[in-house]
Motif scaffolding. Structure first.
Motif, PDB file in Angstrom:
ATOM      1  N   VAL A 382     -42.942  21.347 -22.031  1.00 61.25           N
ATOM      2  CA  VAL A 382     -41.527  21.000 -22.124  1.00 61.25           C
ATOM      3  C   VAL A 382     -41.076  21.169 -23.571  1.00 61.25           C
ATOM      4  N   PHE A 383     -39.863  21.684 -23.747  1.00 66.18           N
ATOM      5  CA  PHE A 383     -39.319  21.852 -25.099  1.00 66.18           C
ATOM      6  C   PHE A 383     -37.860  21.407 -25.118  1.00 66.18           C
ATOM      7  N   HIS A 384     -37.391  21.013 -26.308  1.00 67.04           N
ATOM      8  CA  HIS A 384     -36.004  20.587 -26.521  1.00 67.04           C
ATOM      9  C   HIS A 384     -35.460  21.310 -27.751  1.00 67.04           C
ATOM     10  N   VAL A 385     -34.253  21.840 -27.625  1.00 65.60           N
ATOM     11  CA  VAL A 385     -33.553  22.439 -28.761  1.00 65.60           C
ATOM     12  C   VAL A 385     -32.308  21.601 -28.995  1.00 65.60           C
ATOM     13  N   LEU A 386     -32.256  20.907 -30.147  1.00 64.62           N
ATOM     14  CA  LEU A 386     -31.166  19.982 -30.446  1.00 64.62           C
ATOM     15  C   LEU A 386     -30.363  20.491 -31.625  1.00 64.62           C
ATOM     16  N   ASP A 387     -29.047  20.220 -31.580  1.00 65.22           N
ATOM     17  CA  ASP A 387     -28.190  20.578 -32.704  1.00 65.22           C
ATOM     18  C   ASP A 387     -27.291  19.392 -33.040  1.00 65.22           C
ATOM     19  N   GLU A 388     -26.534  19.535 -34.118  1.00 63.45           N
ATOM     20  CA  GLU A 388     -25.638  18.467 -34.575  1.00 63.45           C
ATOM     21  C   GLU A 388     -24.177  18.858 -34.429  1.00 63.45           C
ATOM     22  N   LEU A 430     -34.159  25.289 -17.007  1.00 62.37           N
ATOM     23  CA  LEU A 430     -33.432  25.150 -18.272  1.00 62.37           C
ATOM     24  C   LEU A 430     -32.160  24.366 -17.997  1.00 62.37           C
ATOM     25  N   THR A 431     -31.988  23.235 -18.669  1.00 59.91           N
ATOM     26  CA  THR A 431     -30.825  22.379 -18.468  1.00 59.91           C
ATOM     27  C   THR A 431     -30.221  22.016 -19.821  1.00 59.91           C
ATOM     28  N   ALA A 432     -29.006  21.483 -19.782  1.00 63.26           N
ATOM     29  CA  ALA A 432     -28.310  21.101 -21.016  1.00 63.26           C
ATOM     30  C   ALA A 432     -27.633  19.756 -20.826  1.00 63.26           C
ATOM     31  N   ARG A 433     -27.470  19.036 -21.929  1.00 64.06           N
ATOM     32  CA  ARG A 433     -26.757  17.760 -21.910  1.00 64.06           C
ATOM     33  C   ARG A 433     -26.246  17.471 -23.319  1.00 64.06           C
ATOM     34  N   VAL A 442     -30.703  21.219 -25.292  1.00 63.56           N
ATOM     35  CA  VAL A 442     -31.106  22.114 -24.211  1.00 63.56           C
ATOM     36  C   VAL A 442     -32.583  21.866 -23.954  1.00 63.56           C
ATOM     37  N   THR A 443     -32.906  21.524 -22.722  1.00 64.64           N
ATOM     38  CA  THR A 443     -34.276  21.194 -22.349  1.00 64.64           C
ATOM     39  C   THR A 443     -34.808  22.235 -21.383  1.00 64.64           C
ATOM     40  N   GLY A 444     -36.042  22.690 -21.659  1.00 66.38           N
ATOM     41  CA  GLY A 444     -36.654  23.660 -20.779  1.00 66.38           C
ATOM     42  C   GLY A 444     -38.078  23.288 -20.450  1.00 66.38           C
ATOM     43  N   THR A 445     -38.541  23.750 -19.313  1.00 64.57           N
ATOM     44  CA  THR A 445     -39.936  23.582 -18.923  1.00 64.57           C
ATOM     45  C   THR A 445     -40.520  24.962 -18.682  1.00 64.57           C
ATOM     46  N   LEU A 446     -41.802  25.116 -18.978  1.00 71.03           N
ATOM     47  CA  LEU A 446     -42.488  26.390 -18.809  1.00 71.03           C
ATOM     48  C   LEU A 446     -43.817  26.149 -18.099  1.00 71.03           C
ATOM     49  N   ASN A 447     -44.179  27.094 -17.260  1.00 74.72           N
ATOM     50  CA  ASN A 447     -45.481  27.050 -16.622  1.00 74.72           C
ATOM     51  C   ASN A 447     -46.477  27.752 -17.522  1.00 74.72           C
ATOM     52  N   THR A 448     -47.586  27.113 -17.814  1.00 76.88           N
ATOM     53  CA  THR A 448     -48.565  27.701 -18.729  1.00 76.88           C
ATOM     54  C   THR A 448     -49.448  28.743 -18.068  1.00 76.88           C
TER      55      THR A 448
END
Length: 451
Positions: A382-388, A430-433, A442-448
């Motif tokens: 799982v990863f998160h990309v955050l901005d201000e 991939l979702t956003a909030r 923006v949150t995403g999940t990946l299959n390894t």
């Protein structure tokens, strides 16, 4: 809400046709029922008048039996004043004995009553009834004028009947209106341009728990399906156009870009490593953009290989340094030591490039972009990309990842669409909030594992 356009299929001359077909029979039925009720009331009045006439005649007959007075015209006058009716006698020797003021019609109806005894006799505007006097000394006849057909003063039931008739007509009008007006609204909205928003059926129709509500919800569902179909067709047309454009430009752009990259590598190896690396990376970025168009327009199966995401993201951060400096932004990576997954490296790198690029553009005054990543279990990351920045608008959240949707001036709406497509191909989401304290995530999940 925009105004609903007029429906050309609705002939103005036909407006109100259903209302008239509904209300006219109802009014006729209510009127007929009221008329029958009034006729019944009138017959009851006549029956009451007949019974009253019989009571007067019988009461006077019994009174005369006990009265030892001669049955003269003076007695007839006195009884007429007391009973408020014309009273006369039929004596065996003298015939009809009447008081003062008898008209020819009253005399005639009295004579007819003698012939029809004991039934009611009527001539013109008068009726009469005769009864034999119990002492055997003649008969008494009572004459009264025939009252009006509807005598409101003598029957308290007529006014309620009239009120009920008027109430029935008003109820029929309201019922007809409650049925016809919703149908008219459905007909007017049926022609509203389905490609435009703001022409939804009113909630007062779709929320009804009857057949009209079922019809309204059915029409609204069909309209929604038609909107979706039109959106899919428009998207297909855009995709076809993008495919043609990307295919025609790929050759024209990739060849010069390949030459630039080759010379940049030579420059990087022989003279200025920094300048050569910058030129090479920008050339690769141009090639990646073309590949992005091709991927969106004509997606191909991913080519998986073992990739260390931590190393990929650190390398990407180094290549994005000039872009981050230009926009006065920082990129913070919060990563584990190593994270190996099986993926299409080039496409996944484009995903993170697009997400970071969007985060940078969301902060025109500068700020910090944070990329967090962790492995939740053996098969997923799982990863998160955050901005201000100011965050996503409600519309942007509703259309997140939709092809060709962009609120940024000059945006094509391909970056997030590509990112969503690649992540889905990797078996993730991939979702956003928006964040409570400001900014977006923006949150995403990946299959390894290989898909």
């Amino acid at each position: 809400m925009s105004k609903t356009p007029p429906n050309p299929a609705i002939d103005p001359r036909s407006r109100g046709g259903l209302f008239r077909r509904f209300i006219v029979p109802q009014v006729l039925i209510a009127t007929a029922a009221g008329a029958l009720a009034l006729l019944w009331a009138a017959s009851q009045q006549r029956q009451q008048a007949h019974e009253r006439l019989a009571e007067v005649a019988e009461a006077n007959a019994l009174f005369l039996t006990n009265l030892k007075l001669p049955r003269s015209w003076q007695l007839a006058d006195s009884l007429s004043q007391v009973t408020n009716s014309k009273v006369a006698f039929f004596l065996p020797d003298e015939g009809l004995v009447v008081g003062h003021g008898w008209t020819t019609e009253e005399r005639a109806v009295a004579a007819l009553a003698r012939e029809l005894e004991p039934t009611l006799a009527r001539i013109g505007e008068h009726h009469a009834l005769m009864r034999a006097i119990p002492d055997g000394r003649g008969s008494i006849v009572v004459v009264e004028p025939v009252g009006p057909l509807f005598d409101f003063s003598r029957s308290s039931s007529l006014v309620p009947l009239l009120g009920m008739t008027l109430l029935a007509v008003a109820a029929a009008f309201l019922i007809a209106r409650s049925v016809v007006r919703p149908l008219q609204t459905l007909a007017e909205h049926g022609f509203s341009a389905p490609a435009e928003k703001g022409h939804e059926l009113p909630a007062r129709l779709t929320a009804r728990h009857d057949e009209i509500g079922i019809l309204a919800r059915t029409l609204e569902q069909q309209r929604s399906e038609l909107l979706d179909e039109q959106a899919r067709r428009r998207n297909s047309e855009k995709m076809a156009l993008l495919g043609q454009l990307a295919t025609s430009l790929a050759h024209e752009i990739k060849n010069p870009a390949a030459a630039i990259i080759m010379h940049a590598r030579n420059l990087e190896a022989q003279q200025d490593r920094g300048e050569g690396r910058l030129i090479r990376e920008e050339g690769e970025h141009i090639t990646a953009l073309v590949n992005q168009w091709l991927f969106v327009a004509k997606p191909k199966a991913p080519r998986s290989s073992e990739t260390d995401l931590v190393q990929l993201l650190r390398s990407l951060k180094s290549r994005l340094a000039p872009l981050l400096d230009f926009h006065r932004c920082r990129l913070e990576l919060q990563l584990p030591e190593s994270l190996i997954i099986s993926c299409d490296t080039q496409r996944l790198e484009q995903v993170f490039r697009n997400l970071i690029d969007n985060a940078i553009k969301a902060m025109p005054e500068g700020g910090t972009v944070t990329l967090e990543m962790e492995q939740t279990d053996e098969s997923s990351v799982v990863f998160h990309v955050l901005d201000e920045g100011p965050g996503f608008s409600a519309q942007a959240l509703a259309h997140f990842g939709e092809t060709f949707y962009s609120e940024r001036e000059g945006g094509m709406g391909l970056g997030l669409a590509l990112a969503s497509g690649v992540v889905r191909a990797q078996g993730g989401t991939l979702t956003a909030r928006n964040l409570k304290d400001g900014g977006a995530c923006v949150t995403g999940t990946l299959n390894t594992r290989p898909i």
